[in-house]
Enzyme design. Sequence first.
Site, mmCIF file in Angstrom:
data_model
loop_
_atom_site.group_PDB
_atom_site.id
_atom_site.type_symbol
_atom_site.label_atom_id
_atom_site.label_comp_id
_atom_site.label_asym_id
_atom_site.label_seq_id
_atom_site.Cartn_x
_atom_site.Cartn_y
_atom_site.Cartn_z
ATOM 1 N N HIS A 65 13.698 33.754 -17.959
ATOM 2 C CA HIS A 65 13.198 34.790 -18.874
ATOM 3 C C HIS A 65 14.246 35.296 -19.864
ATOM 4 O O HIS A 65 13.910 36.044 -20.775
ATOM 5 C CB HIS A 65 12.551 35.946 -18.104
ATOM 6 C CG HIS A 65 13.493 36.965 -17.562
ATOM 7 N ND1 HIS A 65 13.751 38.150 -18.210
ATOM 8 C CD2 HIS A 65 14.239 36.988 -16.441
ATOM 9 C CE1 HIS A 65 14.607 38.857 -17.490
ATOM 10 N NE2 HIS A 65 14.916 38.171 -16.410
ATOM 11 N N SER A 122 18.318 31.882 -15.067
ATOM 12 C CA SER A 122 16.877 32.103 -14.991
ATOM 13 C C SER A 122 16.203 31.754 -16.301
ATOM 14 O O SER A 122 16.863 31.455 -17.300
ATOM 15 C CB SER A 122 16.587 33.546 -14.619
ATOM 16 O OG SER A 122 17.057 34.396 -15.638
ATOM 17 N N GLN A 179 23.122 34.874 -18.998
ATOM 18 C CA GLN A 179 23.147 35.171 -20.425
ATOM 19 C C GLN A 179 23.594 33.982 -21.268
ATOM 20 O O GLN A 179 23.375 33.954 -22.476
ATOM 21 C CB GLN A 179 24.084 36.353 -20.702
ATOM 22 C CG GLN A 179 23.635 37.661 -20.096
ATOM 23 C CD GLN A 179 22.374 38.222 -20.738
ATOM 24 O OE1 GLN A 179 22.007 37.855 -21.849
ATOM 25 N NE2 GLN A 179 21.697 39.094 -20.026
ATOM 26 N N THR A 226 6.271 29.472 -1.036
ATOM 27 C CA THR A 226 5.511 28.589 -1.907
ATOM 28 C C THR A 226 6.154 28.531 -3.285
ATOM 29 O O THR A 226 6.465 29.565 -3.871
ATOM 30 C CB THR A 226 4.060 29.095 -2.028
ATOM 31 O OG1 THR A 226 3.474 29.093 -0.731
ATOM 32 C CG2 THR A 226 3.236 28.205 -2.953
ATOM 33 N N ASN A 238 26.600 40.430 -19.880
ATOM 34 C CA ASN A 238 25.279 40.824 -20.363
ATOM 35 C C ASN A 238 25.301 42.060 -21.248
ATOM 36 O O ASN A 238 24.340 42.333 -21.949
ATOM 37 C CB ASN A 238 24.334 41.054 -19.183
ATOM 38 C CG ASN A 238 24.885 42.047 -18.186
ATOM 39 O OD1 ASN A 238 26.015 41.906 -17.722
ATOM 40 N ND2 ASN A 238 24.109 43.059 -17.859
ATOM 41 N N CYS A 272 19.011 47.030 -16.254
ATOM 42 C CA CYS A 272 18.969 47.441 -14.857
ATOM 43 C C CYS A 272 19.654 48.774 -14.652
ATOM 44 O O CYS A 272 19.359 49.508 -13.724
ATOM 45 C CB CYS A 272 19.653 46.410 -13.977
ATOM 46 S SG CYS A 272 19.050 44.772 -14.294
ATOM 47 N N THR A 327 18.817 37.298 -10.061
ATOM 48 C CA THR A 327 19.249 38.241 -9.019
ATOM 49 C C THR A 327 19.176 37.590 -7.643
ATOM 50 O O THR A 327 20.113 37.675 -6.857
ATOM 51 C CB THR A 327 18.406 39.526 -9.078
ATOM 52 O OG1 THR A 327 18.720 40.210 -10.293
ATOM 53 C CG2 THR A 327 18.703 40.448 -7.909
#
Lengths: 387, 386
Positions: free
Chosen positions: B202, B200, B180, B241, B152, B327, B74
């Site tokens: 996850h 990403s 995806q 960070t 997705n 979502c 995102t």
Amino acid sequence: MVKKVYFDNAASTPLHPKVLEKMLPYLSEYFGNPSSIHEAGRKVRVAIEEAREVVAGFINADPAEIYFVSGGTEANNFPLFGIAKTEFQESGKRGIVSSKTEHHCVLESLDELSRQGFETILSDVRSDSSLETEKVKSLLCAGKTSLLSVIHANNETGTINDIKAMAELAHESKAWFHSDAVQSFGKVPIDVKALGVDALSFSSHKINGPKGAGAAFVKSGTPLSPLIFGGSQERNRRGGTENPAAIIGFAEAIKISSELMEQNFEVVRNLRSKFVEGLFSMDPVGIEINGGNDVIPYVLSVTFRHEYYNSDAEAMLIYLDINGVAASNGAACTSGTLKPSHVILSMGKTIEEARGTLRFSFGSQNTPEEVEYALEILQKLTLKFRK
Amino acid sequence: MKLPVYLDNHSTTRPDKRVIEAMLPYFNEHYGNPSSQGHPFGWAASSAVESAREIVASFIGAKPEEIIFTSGTTESNNLALKGVALAVGKRNHIITTQVEHPSILNAARFLEKMGYSVTYLPVDRFGMIDLERLENVISDSTLMVSVMTANNEIGTIYPVEEIAVICSKKGVLFHTDAAQAIGRMEFDLNRIQADLVSFSAHKNYGPKGIGALFIRRKSPRLKLTPLFHGGGQEKELRSGTLNTPAIAGFAKCLEISRLEMESENKRIKALRDRLQEGIFRELDGIYLNGHPEKRLINNLNISIKNVNIDRLLGELRDIAVSTGSACASGSPEGSHVLRAIGLENDLLRASIRFGLGRLNTEEEIDYTISRVAGAVKILRDKGIRD
């Protein structure tokens, strides 16, 4: 034997073992997406909302006023942009007041807002890096200023600003008040209602929690718009799948900090006093402690005056490192760059003095023996670097 | 067999044990701030970040300097869209599709409010866009095209290689949300000449809270305005960070995929086909959503006629599935993707999305077939419809 002593806790801290223990199930069996409606998701949703209550309770806020984000930088960027832009749309006010000693993530956000047409003024500070109420008052302008942002405890000097007074000043001028509390959060009590702040930013990995989690408190009724658009997470204010393991670890770190806050404070205060005393007995003239009296003991800023020392922070850090002492020359984000610290310069120090400034920052896991060891090394350092 | 059966791997996946192991040392051993360059605590962290960057880059055929770590897809999508739009002055037109993830659609809507114009390309009943139409809507004012690599919800795979060629021919930037696709199919940026790619960890058995944006190195340098301003990490494009353990976990999950994805995807596709065939065999009134062939190997999205979907999901508590993207769960309008492929109301609200993954077994799939078939038959017999 060369020891390894970590005195850079303002940059990041080790994860507390209990925190990791709480996190692990959310990296394995409770891995669901909290937005999913099935059991695997709902379980995680419940845990996140419990964590939100812990965070909120800790600063006397309402859970609906807590927004989880990816860390301190986002926690500062989000309300700064969100409040300034929304307030501008609503009232046309484009003035922002802040200080010269803010963390880079506030200063750079304000720079970007300036490029977008906002008028930002940065207040000068006293020689101890604290803000002067009268000075700030003179910069605020009712009808023009929409936001005042002041750092709570400075990340380089530890100096504490009177946030309550600053919030009152902002409100007298009908402006919103934001504070970057990344370095004070979990170390000194913070009550958002008593302080009267409208927005507060803080992060997890500075208090033995995991990296990758931070939060912004934004008082209900404060204008706010998202920085990251996406799903309906964080009440439509921050899109993106939440990071449950980090959020739950964050809450656990807060619980531990909360229980041990006074005790930790005493431990660290004694460490710092011991450190300061040691430095004084080494060289009361050539070594200067920055930040005045009203500082959080977690940070110690030391200037090796260039009249007495070949004081180049980088060379000194290398010397310390070879001997097993980890310290820094300022904010971690800028370490590695040769730019002298804006905080030290804003206190009226010269570029040479800024270049000769080291930061030692403590955690409750540090021990008096580690301080003694560091002082031994510093004693050698003063001999080696003395002019 | 352990219940519930988890078939919602498009929402998120269970981190691989090897991934967690790879993360552990960075929690309380190498806990330094990767930006701390004055001591070994920082060096250990930054060297972990940089070797992870190499692994992440090489997985998609990129160079390490082309990878920016973010908090997830995102954020990457927002950085790509908002970052490019705000940094480039003159061109103010963006092209995307009606079936993108909400992080693209809502970032695009935000840009519309700021005065940008956005074309949302329609799709056919398989969710596919028309490339000729895409080419025709690109104009002199077009800045960027953003089309996802794979959907997705319905799994439709878009011809990103060809889209990139069109974009490059027309001189516009091409961004793709590959969240995806990563790990589910070949994705090589030496072939796909995309300028920006979001993805990403996850969705691929890695940790939550970490993602990346690929920004192709080209001349002149692609300019982006950061979302987060501050310490200047990630080449000034993403301050904050760096999340060392998550980054180490991200690299590990891709390393595993590099070694295992070929055989694993074959196995998962076979399970998906088994699930699809089983449900179609056992039940009538089932409609496949998505492309019959150009579809993610782990995706099965179906609409079920003559049954109340909420009651059905209530019956299927032992199977974790989704009715749309995570979502958008609970949104009253129903899925924007299913609407875009032209589903009528009764089928629009009667969809189930199965997302298969690494841990699923044949036994679980057979169990799912019989549970779904059984529950649908019972509800239909009772006449419980919408």
